[in-house]
Design a protein around this motif. Structure first.
Motif, short mmCIF file in Angstrom:
data_model
loop_
_atom_site.label_atom_id
_atom_site.label_comp_id
_atom_site.label_asym_id
_atom_site.label_seq_id
_atom_site.Cartn_x
_atom_site.Cartn_y
_atom_site.Cartn_z
N ASP A 224 5.84 69.22 -96.15
CA ASP A 224 6.70 67.97 -95.57
C ASP A 224 6.25 67.94 -94.08
OD1 ASP A 224 8.55 66.34 -94.42
OD2 ASP A 224 10.04 67.24 -95.77
N VAL A 225 5.66 67.01 -93.66
CA VAL A 225 5.46 66.83 -92.22
C VAL A 225 5.81 65.13 -91.71
CG1 VAL A 225 3.50 68.47 -91.70
CG2 VAL A 225 3.11 66.12 -92.92
N ARG A 226 7.03 64.89 -92.41
CA ARG A 226 7.45 63.58 -91.84
C ARG A 226 8.11 63.60 -90.49
NH1 ARG A 226 12.08 62.97 -96.37
NH2 ARG A 226 11.90 65.09 -96.38
N ASP A 227 7.99 62.52 -89.79
CA ASP A 227 8.48 62.12 -88.34
C ASP A 227 8.13 63.19 -87.54
OD1 ASP A 227 10.45 60.37 -89.84
OD2 ASP A 227 11.49 61.99 -90.63
N CYS A 228 6.65 63.59 -87.65
CA CYS A 228 6.14 64.38 -86.73
C CYS A 228 5.14 63.58 -85.62
CB CYS A 228 5.04 65.25 -87.39
SG CYS A 228 5.70 66.43 -88.19
N LEU A 229 5.04 64.23 -84.43
CA LEU A 229 4.25 63.69 -83.51
C LEU A 229 3.31 64.55 -83.11
CD1 LEU A 229 7.07 62.94 -80.66
CD2 LEU A 229 6.01 61.07 -81.92
N GLY A 230 1.87 63.48 -83.04
CA GLY A 230 0.70 64.18 -82.89
C GLY A 230 -0.43 63.76 -83.98
N PHE A 231 -0.03 62.93 -84.87
CA PHE A 231 -1.06 62.50 -86.02
C PHE A 231 -0.29 61.21 -86.66
CE2 PHE A 231 1.59 65.02 -88.85
CZ PHE A 231 1.66 64.48 -89.94
N ASP A 232 -1.30 60.42 -87.13
CA ASP A 232 -0.54 58.93 -87.72
C ASP A 232 -0.53 59.31 -89.39
OD1 ASP A 232 -0.39 57.25 -85.59
OD2 ASP A 232 -2.58 56.90 -85.72
N PHE A 233 0.65 58.88 -89.86
CA PHE A 233 1.17 59.11 -91.20
C PHE A 233 -0.16 58.55 -92.30
CE2 PHE A 233 2.57 54.73 -90.44
CZ PHE A 233 2.22 54.35 -91.75
N ASP A 234 -0.79 57.49 -91.62
CA ASP A 234 -1.72 56.94 -92.61
C ASP A 234 -3.33 57.34 -92.32
OD1 ASP A 234 -1.86 55.57 -90.34
OD2 ASP A 234 -1.78 53.46 -91.16
N ASP A 235 -3.40 58.60 -91.68
CA ASP A 235 -4.51 59.03 -91.10
C ASP A 235 -5.49 59.25 -92.55
OD1 ASP A 235 -6.73 61.15 -90.56
OD2 ASP A 235 -6.58 60.15 -88.57
N GLU A 236 -6.66 58.52 -92.73
CA GLU A 236 -7.42 58.81 -93.95
C GLU A 236 -7.76 60.13 -93.93
OE1 GLU A 236 -10.66 56.04 -94.03
OE2 GLU A 236 -9.39 54.23 -94.07
N LYS A 237 -8.14 61.04 -93.01
CA LYS A 237 -8.59 62.48 -92.94
C LYS A 237 -7.50 63.08 -93.55
CE LYS A 237 -11.42 65.94 -92.53
NZ LYS A 237 -11.77 66.39 -91.12
N VAL A 238 -6.42 62.93 -92.81
CA VAL A 238 -5.14 63.76 -93.43
C VAL A 238 -4.64 63.60 -95.08
CG1 VAL A 238 -2.71 63.84 -93.09
CG2 VAL A 238 -4.12 63.95 -91.05
N LEU A 239 -4.78 62.28 -95.08
CA LEU A 239 -4.50 62.06 -96.66
C LEU A 239 -5.34 62.50 -97.42
CD1 LEU A 239 -3.26 58.17 -96.37
CD2 LEU A 239 -2.05 60.25 -96.28
N GLU A 240 -6.77 62.39 -96.99
CA GLU A 240 -7.60 63.11 -98.09
C GLU A 240 -7.64 64.63 -98.27
OE1 GLU A 240 -12.75 63.80 -98.06
OE2 GLU A 240 -11.89 62.43 -96.49
N LEU A 241 -7.16 65.33 -97.13
CA LEU A 241 -7.20 66.84 -97.13
C LEU A 241 -5.87 67.25 -97.85
CD1 LEU A 241 -8.03 67.65 -93.38
CD2 LEU A 241 -9.52 68.25 -95.67
N ALA A 242 -4.85 66.33 -97.93
CA ALA A 242 -3.73 66.67 -98.56
C ALA A 242 -3.56 65.94 -100.00
CB ALA A 242 -2.48 65.84 -97.93
N SER A 243 -4.66 65.58 -100.60
CA SER A 243 -4.65 65.03 -101.71
C SER A 243 -4.44 65.97 -102.95
CB SER A 243 -5.99 64.10 -102.09
OG SER A 243 -7.19 64.96 -102.00
N ASN A 244 -4.82 67.26 -102.79
CA ASN A 244 -4.39 68.08 -103.79
C ASN A 244 -3.26 68.87 -103.91
OD1 ASN A 244 -6.98 67.95 -105.08
ND2 ASN A 244 -8.10 69.26 -103.54
N ILE A 245 -2.39 68.61 -102.99
CA ILE A 245 -0.99 68.87 -102.81
C ILE A 245 0.02 68.07 -103.60
CG2 ILE A 245 0.88 69.49 -101.20
CD1 ILE A 245 -1.20 69.68 -99.05
N LYS A 246 0.63 68.81 -104.51
CA LYS A 246 1.66 68.22 -105.47
C LYS A 246 2.67 67.22 -104.63
CE LYS A 246 4.62 68.76 -109.50
NZ LYS A 246 5.32 69.70 -110.17
#
Length: 276
Positions: A224-246
């Motif tokens: 859970d990294v909601r409402d954080c400062l330092g990255f965009d929630f829709d960053d493609e790299k972040v979403l790709e790396l997190a794709s295996n997290i349930k």
């Protein structure tokens, strides 16, 4: 058939029921019902899961501590004294403990000595923000600890290091008001590589430090990294790396703070127990 009365329940059944009513009722209601309920309320099994209210000392609200003093006609009782009294009721059987704001390190020491069976623990920011915090030195006494909730990220690296040395069953970490720089991110990966649940909602964490965690903690099932400062929630790299997290939550996170709204991150740590 003659109707059975609650006070006639077998003792172990009554203890089982009363262990679910919560701290406030155990202190202020149950003991005054009848002798059998009073006796049952003293059983340590009723005090295994202790979730203190966030605040026990408030000038605006009539708190649980205020009601306790009024009920038992006690003139003076500090947050520390009340907390230790309640924790002491468990006689070492407490497995889940959420401490209130306003506690001092004296309470942390007491809990370390009296609650060796703890599996879930919340430590408020007041205890952690002391420059000479003793919390890292106490971690070794909670060898069964599975989930830890921290009210701030002060001493986080030292705490995590001690967890890796002492707590073989550890699986969940929640940090409120966190600042996760490279040192903290690397410490999480190095010391908690098998962590399953990590909650950093409302943290300040740069993209590259989030990537360190995403690449290093391969067994995460809840992040859970909601409402954080330092990255965009829709960053493609972040979403790709997190794709295996349930369960991956990043809504509301942004690279910069464009919103004047303020999240009370101090409240985030009180949302509930981590599910391992």
């Amino acid at each position: 058939m003659e109707e059975r009365k609650w006070e006639d329940l077998e003792f172990y059944c009554l203890v089982n029921v009363l262990g679910r009513v919560g701290m406030e009722s155990l202190l202020l209601d149950v003991p005054f019902v009848c002798k059998s309920w009073y006796k049952a309320s003293l059983d340590p099994s009723c005090w295994k899961h202790l979730v203190f209210p966030k605040d026990l000392d408030s000038e605006r609200d009539f708190t649980l501590l205020d009601r306790f003093k009024e009920k038992y006609k006690i003139e003076n009782c500090s947050v520390d004294a009340f907390t230790k009294f309640v924790v002491g009721r468990s006689h070492g059987n407490c497995t889940g403990l959420f401490l209130p704001n306003g506690c001092t390190e004296e309470v942390a020491k007491y809990v370390a000595d009296e609650c060796p069976a703890l599996r879930t623990l919340l430590l408020p920011s007041d205890i952690l923000r002391c420059e000479s915090s003793i919390v890292p030195t106490l971690i070794g006494k909670w060898e069964h600890l599975e989930n830890l909730w921290l009210g701030s990220s002060e001493n986080l690296v030292n705490i995590i290091t001690q967890i890796s040395l002492a707590c073989n069953e550890f699986s969940g970490l929640c940090v409120s008001s966190a600042t996760i720089q490279e040192e903290e991110a690397s410490a999480i990966v190095t010391n908690l590589p098998n962590i399953k649940c990590l909650i950093l909602r409302g943290a300040r964490i740069y993209f590259e430090n989030l990537v360190i965690i995403l690449q290093g903690c391969k067994n995460l099932v809840h992040l859970d990294v909601r409402d954080c400062l330092g990255f965009d929630f829709d960053d493609e790299k972040v979403l790709e790396l997190a794709s295996n997290i349930k369960t991956f939550k990043c809504e509301g996170s942004m690279l910069d703070d464009y919103d004047d709204g303020v999240i009370d991150t101090d409240d985030l740590v009180y949302e509930g127990y981590i599910s391992s």
